[in-house]
Structure formats: structure tokens, C-alpha cells
Scaffold this motif. Structure first.
Motif, PDB file in Angstrom:
ATOM      1  N   ALA A  35       0.804  -1.229   0.000  1.00 20.95           N
ATOM      2  CA  ALA A  35       0.000   0.000   0.000  1.00 20.95           C
ATOM      3  C   ALA A  35       0.831   1.271   0.000  1.00 20.95           C
ATOM      4  CB  ALA A  35      -0.963  -0.014   1.182  1.00 20.95           C
ATOM      5  N   ASP A  90      -0.159  -4.484   3.188  1.00 21.17           N
ATOM      6  CA  ASP A  90       0.989  -3.975   3.952  1.00 21.17           C
ATOM      7  C   ASP A  90       1.101  -2.455   3.825  1.00 21.17           C
ATOM      8  OD1 ASP A  90       3.754  -4.383   5.267  1.00 21.17           O
ATOM      9  OD2 ASP A  90       4.241  -3.248   3.462  1.00 21.17           O
ATOM     10  N   TYR A 139       4.759   5.751   4.835  1.00 19.93           N
ATOM     11  CA  TYR A 139       4.315   5.917   3.442  1.00 19.93           C
ATOM     12  C   TYR A 139       3.370   7.108   3.293  1.00 19.93           C
ATOM     13  CZ  TYR A 139       6.130   1.135   3.014  1.00 19.93           C
ATOM     14  OH  TYR A 139       6.919   0.019   3.051  1.00 19.93           O
ATOM     15  N   HIS A 161      10.677  -1.002  10.961  1.00 24.36           N
ATOM     16  CA  HIS A 161      10.804  -0.577   9.567  1.00 24.36           C
ATOM     17  C   HIS A 161      12.221  -0.106   9.219  1.00 24.36           C
ATOM     18  CE1 HIS A 161       8.603   1.810   6.131  1.00 24.36           C
ATOM     19  NE2 HIS A 161       9.547   1.014   5.667  1.00 24.36           N
ATOM     20  N   ALA A 215       9.252  -8.194  -0.882  1.00 19.56           N
ATOM     21  CA  ALA A 215       8.582  -7.025  -1.451  1.00 19.56           C
ATOM     22  C   ALA A 215       9.328  -6.509  -2.677  1.00 19.56           C
ATOM     23  CB  ALA A 215       8.487  -5.921  -0.399  1.00 19.56           C
ATOM     24  N   SER A 216       8.630  -5.713  -3.434  1.00 19.30           N
ATOM     25  CA  SER A 216       9.189  -5.003  -4.591  1.00 19.30           C
ATOM     26  C   SER A 216       9.663  -5.944  -5.704  1.00 19.30           C
ATOM     27  CB  SER A 216      10.338  -4.072  -4.164  1.00 19.30           C
ATOM     28  OG  SER A 216       9.968  -3.287  -3.063  1.00 19.30           O
ATOM     29  N   PRO A 217       8.776  -6.819  -6.182  1.00 19.34           N
ATOM     30  CA  PRO A 217       9.145  -7.719  -7.286  1.00 19.34           C
ATOM     31  C   PRO A 217       9.484  -6.953  -8.556  1.00 19.34           C
ATOM     32  CG  PRO A 217       6.768  -7.712  -6.961  1.00 19.34           C
ATOM     33  CD  PRO A 217       7.358  -6.968  -5.801  1.00 19.34           C
ATOM     34  N   LEU A 218       8.977  -5.716  -8.643  1.00 17.00           N
ATOM     35  CA  LEU A 218       9.270  -4.904  -9.832  1.00 17.00           C
ATOM     36  C   LEU A 218      10.445  -3.959  -9.539  1.00 17.00           C
ATOM     37  CD1 LEU A 218       5.554  -4.126 -10.839  1.00 17.00           C
ATOM     38  CD2 LEU A 218       6.935  -6.157 -11.306  1.00 17.00           C
ATOM     39  N   MET A 231      10.843  -1.750  -7.305  1.00 13.75           N
ATOM     40  CA  MET A 231      10.326  -0.388  -7.081  1.00 13.75           C
ATOM     41  C   MET A 231      10.214   0.390  -8.401  1.00 13.75           C
ATOM     42  SD  MET A 231      11.959   0.642  -3.353  1.00 13.75           S
ATOM     43  CE  MET A 231      13.538   1.167  -3.955  1.00 13.75           C
ATOM     44  N   SER A 272       6.767  -6.484 -16.478  1.00 11.63           N
ATOM     45  CA  SER A 272       6.218  -6.542 -15.114  1.00 11.63           C
ATOM     46  C   SER A 272       5.590  -7.905 -14.848  1.00 11.63           C
ATOM     47  CB  SER A 272       5.190  -5.433 -14.901  1.00 11.63           C
ATOM     48  OG  SER A 272       5.811  -4.184 -15.097  1.00 11.63           O
ATOM     49  N   VAL A 284       3.504  -6.507  -3.879  1.00 11.51           N
ATOM     50  CA  VAL A 284       3.683  -5.591  -5.009  1.00 11.51           C
ATOM     51  C   VAL A 284       2.841  -4.334  -4.762  1.00 11.51           C
ATOM     52  CG1 VAL A 284       1.929  -6.871  -6.362  1.00 11.51           C
ATOM     53  CG2 VAL A 284       3.541  -5.373  -7.549  1.00 11.51           C
ATOM     54  N   GLY A 285       3.435  -3.192  -5.022  1.00 14.34           N
ATOM     55  CA  GLY A 285       2.718  -1.928  -4.822  1.00 14.34           C
ATOM     56  C   GLY A 285       1.731  -1.712  -5.959  1.00 14.34           C
ATOM     57  N   ASN A 337      -1.753   0.665  -7.481  1.00 10.09           N
ATOM     58  CA  ASN A 337      -2.573   1.860  -7.295  1.00 10.09           C
ATOM     59  C   ASN A 337      -3.733   1.935  -8.270  1.00 10.09           C
ATOM     60  OD1 ASN A 337      -1.374   2.565  -9.676  1.00 10.09           O
ATOM     61  ND2 ASN A 337       0.082   4.006  -8.742  1.00 10.09           N
ATOM     62  N   GLN A 362      -3.693  -2.657 -12.465  1.00 10.01           N
ATOM     63  CA  GLN A 362      -2.485  -3.317 -11.935  1.00 10.01           C
ATOM     64  C   GLN A 362      -2.844  -4.524 -11.074  1.00 10.01           C
ATOM     65  OE1 GLN A 362      -0.148  -0.298  -9.975  1.00 10.01           O
ATOM     66  NE2 GLN A 362       0.532   0.585 -11.911  1.00 10.01           N
ATOM     67  N   ASN A 402      -1.614  -8.296 -12.000  1.00 14.85           N
ATOM     68  CA  ASN A 402      -0.722  -9.044 -11.111  1.00 14.85           C
ATOM     69  C   ASN A 402      -1.358 -10.352 -10.628  1.00 14.85           C
ATOM     70  OD1 ASN A 402       1.272  -7.124 -11.451  1.00 14.85           O
ATOM     71  ND2 ASN A 402       0.596  -5.901  -9.714  1.00 14.85           N
TER      72      ASN A 402
HETATM   73  P1  NAD Z   1       7.195  -2.670  -6.513  1.00 11.26           P
HETATM   74  O1  NAD Z   1       8.380  -3.362  -7.041  1.00 11.26           O
HETATM   75  O2  NAD Z   1       6.049  -3.480  -6.061  1.00 11.26           O
HETATM   76  O3  NAD Z   1       6.762  -1.611  -7.627  1.00 11.26           O
HETATM   77  C1  NAD Z   1       5.680  -0.758  -7.458  1.00 11.26           C
HETATM   78  C2  NAD Z   1       5.507   0.087  -8.703  1.00 11.26           C
HETATM   79  O4  NAD Z   1       5.127  -0.753  -9.794  1.00 11.26           O
HETATM   80  C3  NAD Z   1       4.399   1.105  -8.561  1.00 11.26           C
HETATM   81  O5  NAD Z   1       4.720   2.255  -9.340  1.00 11.26           O
HETATM   82  C4  NAD Z   1       3.195   0.391  -9.163  1.00 11.26           C
HETATM   83  O6  NAD Z   1       2.238   1.303  -9.609  1.00 11.26           O
HETATM   84  C5  NAD Z   1       3.854  -0.343 -10.310  1.00 11.26           C
HETATM   85  N1  NAD Z   1       3.123  -1.561 -10.743  1.00 11.26           N
HETATM   86  C6  NAD Z   1       2.477  -2.473  -9.985  1.00 11.26           C
HETATM   87  N2  NAD Z   1       1.936  -3.439 -10.752  1.00 11.26           N
HETATM   88  C7  NAD Z   1       2.236  -3.133 -12.039  1.00 11.26           C
HETATM   89  C8  NAD Z   1       1.971  -3.754 -13.274  1.00 11.26           C
HETATM   90  N3  NAD Z   1       1.276  -4.883 -13.363  1.00 11.26           N
HETATM   91  N4  NAD Z   1       2.457  -3.153 -14.405  1.00 11.26           N
HETATM   92  C9  NAD Z   1       3.179  -2.009 -14.336  1.00 11.26           C
HETATM   93  N5  NAD Z   1       3.461  -1.373 -13.178  1.00 11.26           N
HETATM   94  C10 NAD Z   1       2.999  -1.932 -12.039  1.00 11.26           C
HETATM   95  O7  NAD Z   1       7.708  -1.718  -5.317  1.00 11.26           O
HETATM   96  P2  NAD Z   1       7.060  -1.231  -3.949  1.00 11.26           P
HETATM   97  O8  NAD Z   1       5.683  -0.690  -4.107  1.00 11.26           O
HETATM   98  O9  NAD Z   1       8.094  -0.365  -3.332  1.00 11.26           O
HETATM   99  O10 NAD Z   1       7.011  -2.557  -3.071  1.00 11.26           O
HETATM  100  C11 NAD Z   1       5.824  -3.237  -2.802  1.00 11.26           C
HETATM  101  C12 NAD Z   1       5.360  -3.055  -1.382  1.00 11.26           C
HETATM  102  O11 NAD Z   1       6.246  -3.728  -0.486  1.00 11.26           O
HETATM  103  C13 NAD Z   1       5.302  -1.604  -0.870  1.00 11.26           C
HETATM  104  O12 NAD Z   1       4.118  -0.980  -1.292  1.00 11.26           O
HETATM  105  C14 NAD Z   1       5.398  -1.829   0.606  1.00 11.26           C
HETATM  106  O13 NAD Z   1       4.135  -2.234   1.105  1.00 11.26           O
HETATM  107  C15 NAD Z   1       6.373  -2.993   0.707  1.00 11.26           C
HETATM  108  N6  NAD Z   1       7.784  -2.549   0.860  1.00 11.26           N
HETATM  109  C16 NAD Z   1       8.313  -2.493   2.108  1.00 11.26           C
HETATM  110  C17 NAD Z   1       9.607  -2.059   2.292  1.00 11.26           C
HETATM  111  C18 NAD Z   1      10.173  -2.002   3.685  1.00 11.26           C
HETATM  112  O14 NAD Z   1       9.528  -2.419   4.620  1.00 11.26           O
HETATM  113  N7  NAD Z   1      11.358  -1.493   3.876  1.00 11.26           N
HETATM  114  C19 NAD Z   1      10.383  -1.652   1.216  1.00 11.26           C
HETATM  115  C20 NAD Z   1       9.848  -1.749  -0.058  1.00 11.26           C
HETATM  116  C21 NAD Z   1       8.542  -2.205  -0.215  1.00 11.26           C
END
Ligand code: NAD
Length: 319
Positions: A23, A54, A59, A124, A209-212, A214, A251, A269-270, A272, A276, A280
Motif C-alpha cells: 500500500a 501492507d 508511506y 521498519h 517485497a518489490s518484485p518490480l 520499485m 512486469s 507488489v505496490g 494503485n 495493476q 498481477n
Molecule cells: P514494486 O516493485 O512493487 O513496484 C511498485 C511500482 O510498480 C508502482 O509504481 C506500481 O504502480 C507499479 N506496478 C504495480 N503493478 C504493475 C503492473 N502490473 N504493471 C506495471 N506497473 C505496475 O515496489 P514497492 O511498491 O516499493 O514494493 C511493494 C510493497 O512492499 C510496498 O508498497 C510496501 O508495502 C512494501 N515494501 C516495504 C519495504 C520495507 O519495509 N522497507 C520496502 C519496499 C517495499
């Protein structure tokens, strides 16, 4: 098509959807998101089988927690049907892992989320704090919150993988239930893999987290603040362009890559937008039916070879 897979999270007894809803974008971290889009994304995610959400007070300076709380409430579903994790110790005005601050923090988070408890509370980005304080002060404070029923499980998050072993080697077994690692199980960096047997031996649940990466592994590219080197950004953009030219979506391939390791309980995965969310979830279901597109993944790996497993500095110490 089959339902979205549920996977056990370490010894917690929780079963998380393989795709988790990150989120942070609801805090406008990746660009502005309307409340309508945020609500629709959360509702659609739940409808499609995502049960894990999450967030963090960090955030969007508490915006993500508030919006997620409203969106979950608006769904009107029983509390035991979804799993919420939030965090403590990192805020827009800095880091504070003291017992006093994290104890106040959970009350503030519960208020914003409109919940009586969260399933997981995570320290965090602990590499920005003193790891000994995390072990000796923060985690014991979180244990008291567990006893008080405000949280069910305790987690830690961070970028450098060494922080997890540092803490887990120093706390009594079963104290830390979960780790959340990010940007280390993606096509461009899969270094978390080497740590998985250790985490399993400790009975600790793994959220990746962050399969893409970020936004690196998207056609749109990463946000302005992304900490990757120009070289890594350029290589990922070249890989995205290559996929597009060949009728593939980077992606989707990146999601499937991260989801294919079942020792990871949930890939956060983040998201919005409903689009998406749907993409996913479809990627996960397609993976379950047909497996990974090995050929496309190895072509991407070839493009990314010069920057493979390249990361960036984070925190005040590397342990
Ligand atoms: P991410 O790798 O999930 O990428 C998110 C980005 O990809 C956003 O811009 C989103 O709009 C875009 N996206 C999502 N699905 C898509 C799709 N199908 N096609 C194209 N673009 C797409 O990175 P993130 O959001 O940073 O990580 C996911 C989540 O993990 C965060 O929202 C958070 O909840 C958690 N996180 C936690 C930490 C921590 O605790 N330190 C750090 C990073 C992430």
C-alpha cells in the motif's frame, strides 16, 4: 481459473495470498492516487483473492495507513478475512526505534487504520537504527504489544540482508516471526535466495517485497527518487524495451519470477489501480497453470548480466 494460492507464513499459522497488496502507492509515493482509485484497488484485490495488505506510517507521511484503513472498512468484510501489516520506527521526520516511540506508534497506526489490532507489526528498515537497540529494546517492546493483543506477530524489515541474520542470531527463537526483504528477489537481484534455508531453519516467515524493483522492471520506469545507479536504471529500461518489442510485459515476467519460489510466503507488489491489481493476480494464476516463461526470463537476465545483483547503500551500518 484456480483461486489465488495461499501460502503459510513461517510458524505463524497465517496463510497469506501469494500476491500481497503493497500500500505504499496509496501514500502517493509513486505519484498521485485518487481515493476512488485507492478504494477500488483494495476492493478489487480482496475480491480477486488478495488477503494481505501492507502499509507503514512512513508511506506518504501516514496517508497510506489512513487510506488503507478507510478502504478496508468500506469493504465491510469480517476482520478475520484479511491480514494487515504495518510498521514502526520509521517516520517522515526520521527514525526512532525506542520502546516509548514504537509503543505510541501502534496506537497511532491502529487509530489511522481503524482497527483493534494488526496481524504483523514490523520494525521498519532497521539498518537505519542500532541493531542492538532493535534486539534489546524494540523487540521486547513489541512483545508487550503482542501480550496486550494489539499485534499478533512481530517482524523486521530492511534492505541489507545481513541485518536479518544479525538480529535473528541474537533474539530467543520464536521472538521474530517474520522478515520482510525488498528488492532482493527480482529478476535483477535474487540474493535473498541464499538466505532462505537459514530463515526456514529459524522458523521465520518470509515476505518478499518489490518484485518490480520499485518500478525498475516496468515499462514506465522508476520514480525520480529511485536509489539505483544510472547504469542499473538504464539496463532495466533496456530490458523493458526489449520485452515490449517482443510482445512481452516485463512486469508480468518479473511478478512470475518472484512468485515462483514457494519458500516466499507472499510477494508484496505496490498497486494503485484496478488494472495493476488484475494484471498481477492474472500473472500469478497464469504461473500456477503454465509455469514461468523461462526463455523470456533468460533473455532478460542476459541483458541485465552486467548489473546482476547490483544494489545500493542503505542505512547507517552494514553488518
Ligand atoms: P514494486 O516493485 O512493487 O513496484 C511498485 C511500482 O510498480 C508502482 O509504481 C506500481 O504502480 C507499479 N506496478 C504495480 N503493478 C504493475 C503492473 N502490473 N504493471 C506495471 N506497473 C505496475 O515496489 P514497492 O511498491 O516499493 O514494493 C511493494 C510493497 O512492499 C510496498 O508498497 C510496501 O508495502 C512494501 N515494501 C516495504 C519495504 C520495507 O519495509 N522497507 C520496502 C519496499 C517495499
Amino acid at each position: 481459473m484456480a483461486n489465488l494460492e495461499l501460502r503459510s507464513l513461517g510458524n505463524t499459522g497465517l496463510k497469506l495470498s501469494s500476491v500481497g497488496f503493497g500500500a505504499s502507492p496509496l501514500g502517493n509515493v509513486f505519484g498521485p492516487v485518487s481515493e476512488d482509485d485507492a478504494f477500488a484497488s483494495v476492493r478489487d484485490a480482496f475480491r480477486l483473492g488478495i488477503n494481505f495488505f501492507d502499509t507503514s506510517p512512513y508511506y506518504g507521511g501516514t496517508v497510506s495507513e489512513k487510506v488503507l484503513g478507510k478502504a478496508l472498512k468500506a469493504m465491510g468484510v469480517p476482520r478475520n478475512e484479511y491480514i494487515v501489516s504495518t510498521k514502526c520506527g520509521r517516520y517522515v521526520d526520521g527514525f526512532d526505534f525506542s520502546a516509548d516511540r514504537v509503543t505510541r506508534s501502534i496506537d497511532e497506526s491502529l487509530d489511522r487504520l481503524q482497527l483493534d489490532f494488526v496481524d504483523i507489526l514490523q520494525c521498519h528498515d532497521i539498518e537505519f537504527g542500532s541493531l542492538d537497540q532493535i534486539v534489546n529494546e524494540t523487540i521486547p517492546a513489541l512483545q508487550k504489544l503482542k501480550e496486550a493483543g494489539k499485534i499478533r506477530f512481530i517482524g523486521i524489515t530492511g534492505l541489507p540482508l545481513g541485518v536479518f541474520t544479525y538480529v535473528l542470531d541474537r533474539v530467543p527463537p520464536g521472538t521474530v516471526d517474520v522478515i520482510l526483504s525488498y528488492c532482493h528477489y527480482s529478476i535483477n537481484d535474487s540474493t535473498l535466495e541464499d538466505l532462505l534455508p537459514y530463515l526456514k531453519s529459524k522458523g521465520v516467515g518470509v515476505i518478499s517485497a518489490s518484485p518490480l524493483s520499485m518500478g525498475l522492471l516496468t515499462e514506465r520506469g522508476p520514480p525520480e527518487w529511485h536509489p539505483a545507479s544510472p547504469e542499473l536504471k538504464a539496463a532495466c529500461q533496456a530490458a523493458a524495451a526489449y520485452c515490449k518489442e517482443n510482445g512481452k510485459n516485463i512486469s508480468k515476467l518479473a511478478m512470475q519470477y518472484s512468485l515462483s519460489n514457494k519458500d516466499i510466503s507472499s510477494v508484496l507488489v505496490g498497486m494503485n489501480s484496478v488494472k495493476q491489481v488484475e494484471e498481477n493476480v492474472a500473472a500469478a494464476k497464469e504461473l500456477a497453470m503454465f509455469g514461468k516463461d523461462e526463455k523470456a526470463v533468460s533473455e532478460i537476465e542476459e541483458i541485465l548480466k552486467p548489473v546482476m545483483n547490483q544494489t545500493w547503500p542503505s542505512g547507517i551500518q552494514q553488518s
